[in-house]
Every structure is written in structure tokens, then in C-alpha cells.
Design a protein around this motif. Structure first.
Motif, PDB file in Angstrom:
ATOM      1  N   ALA A  55      49.894   2.199 -56.820  1.00 31.20           N
ATOM      2  CA  ALA A  55      49.286   1.110 -56.123  1.00 31.20           C
ATOM      3  C   ALA A  55      49.152   1.886 -54.791  1.00 31.20           C
ATOM      4  CB  ALA A  55      50.883   1.129 -55.505  1.00 31.20           C
ATOM      5  N   ILE A  56      48.358   1.395 -54.211  1.00 32.64           N
ATOM      6  CA  ILE A  56      47.318   1.755 -52.719  1.00 32.64           C
ATOM      7  C   ILE A  56      47.695   1.338 -51.817  1.00 32.64           C
ATOM      8  CG2 ILE A  56      45.226   2.848 -52.030  1.00 32.64           C
ATOM      9  CD1 ILE A  56      43.633   1.943 -55.031  1.00 32.64           C
ATOM     10  N   VAL A  57      48.018   1.980 -50.602  1.00 30.68           N
ATOM     11  CA  VAL A  57      47.777   1.942 -48.924  1.00 30.68           C
ATOM     12  C   VAL A  57      46.278   2.549 -48.259  1.00 30.68           C
ATOM     13  CG1 VAL A  57      48.791   2.529 -46.717  1.00 30.68           C
ATOM     14  CG2 VAL A  57      50.697   1.674 -49.351  1.00 30.68           C
ATOM     15  N   ILE A  58      45.787   1.417 -47.651  1.00 29.20           N
ATOM     16  CA  ILE A  58      44.783   1.968 -47.492  1.00 29.20           C
ATOM     17  C   ILE A  58      44.624   1.925 -45.723  1.00 29.20           C
ATOM     18  CG2 ILE A  58      44.048  -0.159 -47.909  1.00 29.20           C
ATOM     19  CD1 ILE A  58      40.569   1.744 -48.667  1.00 29.20           C
ATOM     20  N   GLY A  59      43.824   3.030 -45.144  1.00 25.45           N
ATOM     21  CA  GLY A  59      43.785   2.795 -43.308  1.00 25.45           C
ATOM     22  C   GLY A  59      42.806   2.344 -42.910  1.00 25.45           C
ATOM     23  N   GLY A  60      41.892   2.133 -41.885  1.00 23.71           N
ATOM     24  CA  GLY A  60      40.938   1.282 -41.220  1.00 23.71           C
ATOM     25  C   GLY A  60      40.786   2.199 -40.466  1.00 23.71           C
ATOM     26  N   GLY A  61      40.328   3.310 -40.387  1.00 20.02           N
ATOM     27  CA  GLY A  61      39.813   4.151 -39.257  1.00 20.02           C
ATOM     28  C   GLY A  61      38.830   4.104 -39.480  1.00 20.02           C
ATOM     29  N   ASN A  62      38.368   3.990 -40.604  1.00 20.40           N
ATOM     30  CA  ASN A  62      36.218   4.079 -40.132  1.00 20.40           C
ATOM     31  C   ASN A  62      35.779   2.300 -39.330  1.00 20.40           C
ATOM     32  OD1 ASN A  62      37.721   2.067 -42.476  1.00 20.40           O
ATOM     33  ND2 ASN A  62      35.350   1.946 -43.084  1.00 20.40           N
ATOM     34  N   ILE A  63      36.426   1.205 -39.520  1.00 18.51           N
ATOM     35  CA  ILE A  63      36.336   0.715 -38.216  1.00 18.51           C
ATOM     36  C   ILE A  63      36.595   0.335 -37.336  1.00 18.51           C
ATOM     37  CG2 ILE A  63      36.234  -1.889 -38.461  1.00 18.51           C
ATOM     38  CD1 ILE A  63      36.373  -1.844 -41.440  1.00 18.51           C
ATOM     39  N   LEU A  64      37.948   0.631 -37.301  1.00 21.81           N
ATOM     40  CA  LEU A  64      39.322   0.516 -36.101  1.00 21.81           C
ATOM     41  C   LEU A  64      40.608   0.907 -36.096  1.00 21.81           C
ATOM     42  CD1 LEU A  64      38.461  -1.652 -32.449  1.00 21.81           C
ATOM     43  CD2 LEU A  64      40.856  -0.568 -33.634  1.00 21.81           C
ATOM     44  N   ARG A  65      40.732   2.106 -35.212  1.00 22.98           N
ATOM     45  CA  ARG A  65      42.603   2.632 -35.146  1.00 22.98           C
ATOM     46  C   ARG A  65      43.067   2.350 -33.706  1.00 22.98           C
ATOM     47  NH1 ARG A  65      43.463   7.519 -38.425  1.00 22.98           N
ATOM     48  NH2 ARG A  65      41.704   8.427 -38.967  1.00 22.98           N
ATOM     49  N   GLY A  66      43.963   1.216 -34.558  1.00 22.31           N
ATOM     50  CA  GLY A  66      44.714   0.885 -32.784  1.00 22.31           C
ATOM     51  C   GLY A  66      45.132   1.618 -31.773  1.00 22.31           C
ATOM     52  N   ALA A  69      41.939   2.465 -29.504  1.00 23.39           N
ATOM     53  CA  ALA A  69      41.266   1.494 -29.009  1.00 23.39           C
ATOM     54  C   ALA A  69      42.513   1.102 -27.828  1.00 23.39           C
ATOM     55  CB  ALA A  69      41.466   0.221 -29.581  1.00 23.39           C
ATOM     56  N   SER A  70      43.710   1.544 -28.098  1.00 24.75           N
ATOM     57  CA  SER A  70      44.007   1.366 -26.980  1.00 24.75           C
ATOM     58  C   SER A  70      44.827   2.202 -25.439  1.00 24.75           C
ATOM     59  CB  SER A  70      46.046   1.433 -27.752  1.00 24.75           C
ATOM     60  OG  SER A  70      47.209   1.627 -26.327  1.00 24.75           O
ATOM     61  N   ASN A  71      44.218   4.040 -26.043  1.00 22.45           N
ATOM     62  CA  ASN A  71      44.029   4.502 -25.071  1.00 22.45           C
ATOM     63  C   ASN A  71      42.586   4.536 -24.678  1.00 22.45           C
ATOM     64  OD1 ASN A  71      45.686   6.714 -26.070  1.00 22.45           O
ATOM     65  ND2 ASN A  71      44.479   7.565 -27.780  1.00 22.45           N
ATOM     66  N   MET A  82      44.978  -5.404 -35.168  1.00 19.54           N
ATOM     67  CA  MET A  82      42.886  -5.516 -35.071  1.00 19.54           C
ATOM     68  C   MET A  82      43.261  -4.439 -36.337  1.00 19.54           C
ATOM     69  SD  MET A  82      41.274  -5.880 -30.765  1.00 19.54           S
ATOM     70  CE  MET A  82      39.656  -4.627 -31.771  1.00 19.54           C
ATOM     71  N   GLY A  83      43.803  -3.666 -36.001  1.00 19.03           N
ATOM     72  CA  GLY A  83      44.016  -1.951 -36.694  1.00 19.03           C
ATOM     73  C   GLY A  83      44.166  -2.041 -38.173  1.00 19.03           C
ATOM     74  N   MET A  84      45.254  -3.358 -38.595  1.00 19.16           N
ATOM     75  CA  MET A  84      46.089  -3.811 -39.580  1.00 19.16           C
ATOM     76  C   MET A  84      44.408  -4.683 -40.080  1.00 19.16           C
ATOM     77  SD  MET A  84      49.022  -5.032 -38.645  1.00 19.16           S
ATOM     78  CE  MET A  84      50.074  -4.697 -37.261  1.00 19.16           C
ATOM     79  N   LEU A  85      43.855  -5.401 -39.109  1.00 20.19           N
ATOM     80  CA  LEU A  85      42.738  -6.498 -39.728  1.00 20.19           C
ATOM     81  C   LEU A  85      41.657  -5.252 -40.306  1.00 20.19           C
ATOM     82  CD1 LEU A  85      42.839  -8.991 -37.273  1.00 20.19           C
ATOM     83  CD2 LEU A  85      44.049  -9.177 -39.665  1.00 20.19           C
ATOM     84  N   ALA A  86      41.306  -3.976 -39.267  1.00 20.56           N
ATOM     85  CA  ALA A  86      40.045  -3.558 -40.527  1.00 20.56           C
ATOM     86  C   ALA A  86      40.966  -2.920 -42.069  1.00 20.56           C
ATOM     87  CB  ALA A  86      40.463  -2.035 -39.177  1.00 20.56           C
ATOM     88  N   THR A  87      42.119  -2.693 -42.383  1.00 21.46           N
ATOM     89  CA  THR A  87      42.476  -2.467 -42.982  1.00 21.46           C
ATOM     90  C   THR A  87      42.737  -2.979 -44.305  1.00 21.46           C
ATOM     91  OG1 THR A  87      44.892  -3.253 -43.187  1.00 21.46           O
ATOM     92  CG2 THR A  87      44.025  -0.988 -42.508  1.00 21.46           C
ATOM     93  N   VAL A  88      42.460  -5.044 -44.208  1.00 22.25           N
ATOM     94  CA  VAL A  88      42.581  -5.860 -44.644  1.00 22.25           C
ATOM     95  C   VAL A  88      40.987  -5.564 -45.786  1.00 22.25           C
ATOM     96  CG1 VAL A  88      42.116  -8.155 -45.178  1.00 22.25           C
ATOM     97  CG2 VAL A  88      43.943  -7.157 -43.844  1.00 22.25           C
ATOM     98  N   THR A 147      52.028   3.105 -38.466  1.00 24.13           N
ATOM     99  CA  THR A 147      50.964   3.740 -38.574  1.00 24.13           C
ATOM    100  C   THR A 147      51.226   3.037 -40.439  1.00 24.13           C
ATOM    101  OG1 THR A 147      52.169   6.060 -39.596  1.00 24.13           O
ATOM    102  CG2 THR A 147      51.107   5.956 -37.103  1.00 24.13           C
ATOM    103  N   THR A 148      49.836   3.323 -40.438  1.00 21.80           N
ATOM    104  CA  THR A 148      49.930   2.876 -42.571  1.00 21.80           C
ATOM    105  C   THR A 148      49.847   4.700 -43.317  1.00 21.80           C
ATOM    106  OG1 THR A 148      47.708   4.310 -42.690  1.00 21.80           O
ATOM    107  CG2 THR A 148      47.410   1.640 -42.345  1.00 21.80           C
TER     108      THR A 148
END
Length: 245
Positions: A55-66, A69-71, A82-88, A147-148
Motif C-alpha cells: 500500500a502507498i501513501v503519497i504526498g503532494g509537495g512537488n505540486i503544492l503544500r497546504g 500556501a497558508s504561510n 488544494m494540497g490533498m488534490l495535489a496528492t490525487v 499531514t500525509t
């Protein structure tokens, strides 16, 4: 002359692999790099030949980190979604690469996006694993502020994985950032409490606490090393192991 060499064997029956989104990008880059994507897919496909359920869980930091973006002034909840959508996006790219490598793969999302992936259902995920399909969990936990890394611990516990492998770009856990501090010391083994007390950047504290409460070990290693995933699954001593003792 007969070959007495024993075939490689997996130490585990079912594992969860935590991949950062950066593993799909060029070094220091953003987006999805085809060469990096293909390389990680081939590593996973080779490891699967050991007979382990992955099983794999993948992050989205190569596209956007929530959090990033909040900072920058965006509302935190919006940024996290938005970060969740990046992981998709990353999960779909990895699924495509794995299936091109001949590996049946399913993406399950914590957000309901039925046009592109199955909604996460625990029993369905376990059934896919039992059918020898690789399962990619996307969209984190489906909740902002988590977080992921936390998603990885949660999903690993839910599908009864025996270990979490966190694939990073350093060969384990250090006392400080080895890229910035030449005196940083690598740890071969740590307890959950040591990680929490020392504030080590292994996984976030919620994730580590979940693993501690459920006695789920973690192995942190450099995914760019040759056959790193396969070697970890075979139980070789690579990276840093985090556990009860």
C-alpha cells in the motif's frame, strides 16, 4: 552444476510505503518528471515480485503544500484541500506508471472524486491488497490540518500493515540536517519516545504517536539508493528503524 542460491524472500507480508511528492520530481524541482516517475514505479514493481502486499501513501509537495500556501496568506483549510488534490494528481500519475510496468494498481481517495478514483473504504482496500493489487491512498486523511505522514500511519493501521517504510532523500534519521550540519550523527535505531522528545524530523508528532500507540514500526531510508525498497522489504538493515525498543 546446480544453483544453490536461495531466492530473495520478503520479511513482511503487507507494508505501507510513504512517498513524498518530491520523489516524482527532478532533484530540487517541482511538478512530475517522467524519468523520476518511471524510476520509482520500476523500483516498486521489482519489490512487489517478492510477494509482498504494497500500500502507498503519497504526498503532494512537488505540486503544492497546504502549510506553505497558508504561510503565504491563503486560508489554511482551503490550502490544505488544494494540497490533498495535489496528492490525487501524483497518485494518478504513479498508478499510470505502475500499470505501464504491468502492475495492477488502484487509487483510493479520502475525498469523493469518483470520476478518477475509488472512494476510500477500508474493506475494499484490504480486498485489493489480498488480490495482489498495489493500493495508492490519496488525499491524505481527507481532513485539513493533518499531514500525509499522519495519513500514512492511519492507513497502515487500518489495513493492518506490518511496517511503514518512509522513503526520503536522506539515508535515515540524523541528529540535525546532514545537508547543513557536517557534525550531524545518524541514528541506526530509535524508540518512538526518543523521536518525540528529541523533536526529530522523522514524521510529524501525530503520526509517530499513532504508530507508538499501535506498536507499528517505521523504517526511514533513502529511496534513491539502488533497490532500496526491495532491500527494506527483505529486512536488510538500511536507514533508521523506529520502534518500541
Amino acid at each position: 552444476m546446480s544453483d544453490d542460491t536461495e531466492p530473495a524472500k520478503a520479511r513482511y507480508k503487507r507494508i505501507l510505503l510513504k512517498l513524498g511528492g518530491e520523489s516524482l520530481a527532478e532533484v530540487g524541482g517541482f511538478g512530475i518528471d517522467q524519468k523520476a516517475l518511471q524510476g520509482i514505479a520500476e523500483e516498486i514493481a521489482e519489490a512487489r515480485k517478492l510477494g509482498v502486499q504494497i500500500a502507498i501513501v503519497i504526498g503532494g509537495g512537488n505540486i503544492l503544500r497546504g502549510a506553505t500556501a497558508s504561510n503565504l496568506g491563503m486560508e489554511r483549510v482551503t490550502a490544505d484541500y488544494m494540497g490533498m488534490l495535489a496528492t490525487v494528481i501524483n497518485a494518478m500519475a504513479l498508478q499510470s506508471a505502475l500499470e505501464q510496468a504491468g502492475v495492477p494498481t488502484r487509487v483510493l481517495t479520502a475525498l469523493d472524486i469518483r470520476q478518477v478514483a475509488e472512494p476510500y473504504v477500508r474493506r475494499r482496500a484490504i480486498r485489493h491488497l489480498e488480490k495482489d493489487r498495489i493500493v495508492i491512498f490519496a488525499a491524505g486523511t481527507g481532513n485539513p490540518y493533518f499531514t500525509t505522514d499522519t495519513a500514512a500511519s492511519l492507513r497502515a493501521i487500518e489495513v493492518e500493515a506490518e511496517v511503514i517504510f518512509k522513503a526520503t532523500k536522506v539515508d535515515g534519521v540524523y541528529s540535525a540536517d546532514p545537508m547543513l550540519d557536517t557534525t550531524a550523527v545518524k541514528f541506526e535505531q530509535l524508540t518512538y519516545l526518543e523521536v518525540l522528545k528529541k523533536g526529530l524530523k522523522v514524521m510529524d508528532s501525530t503520526s509517530v504517536s499513532l504508530c507508538m500507540d499501535n506498536k507499528l514500526p517505521m523504517v526511514i531510508f533513502n529511496v534513491s539508493n539502488p533497490d532500496a525498497i526491495k532491500r527494506a522489504i527483505m529486512g536488510e538493515s538500511i536507514g533508521t528503524r523506529v520502534g518500541a525498543s
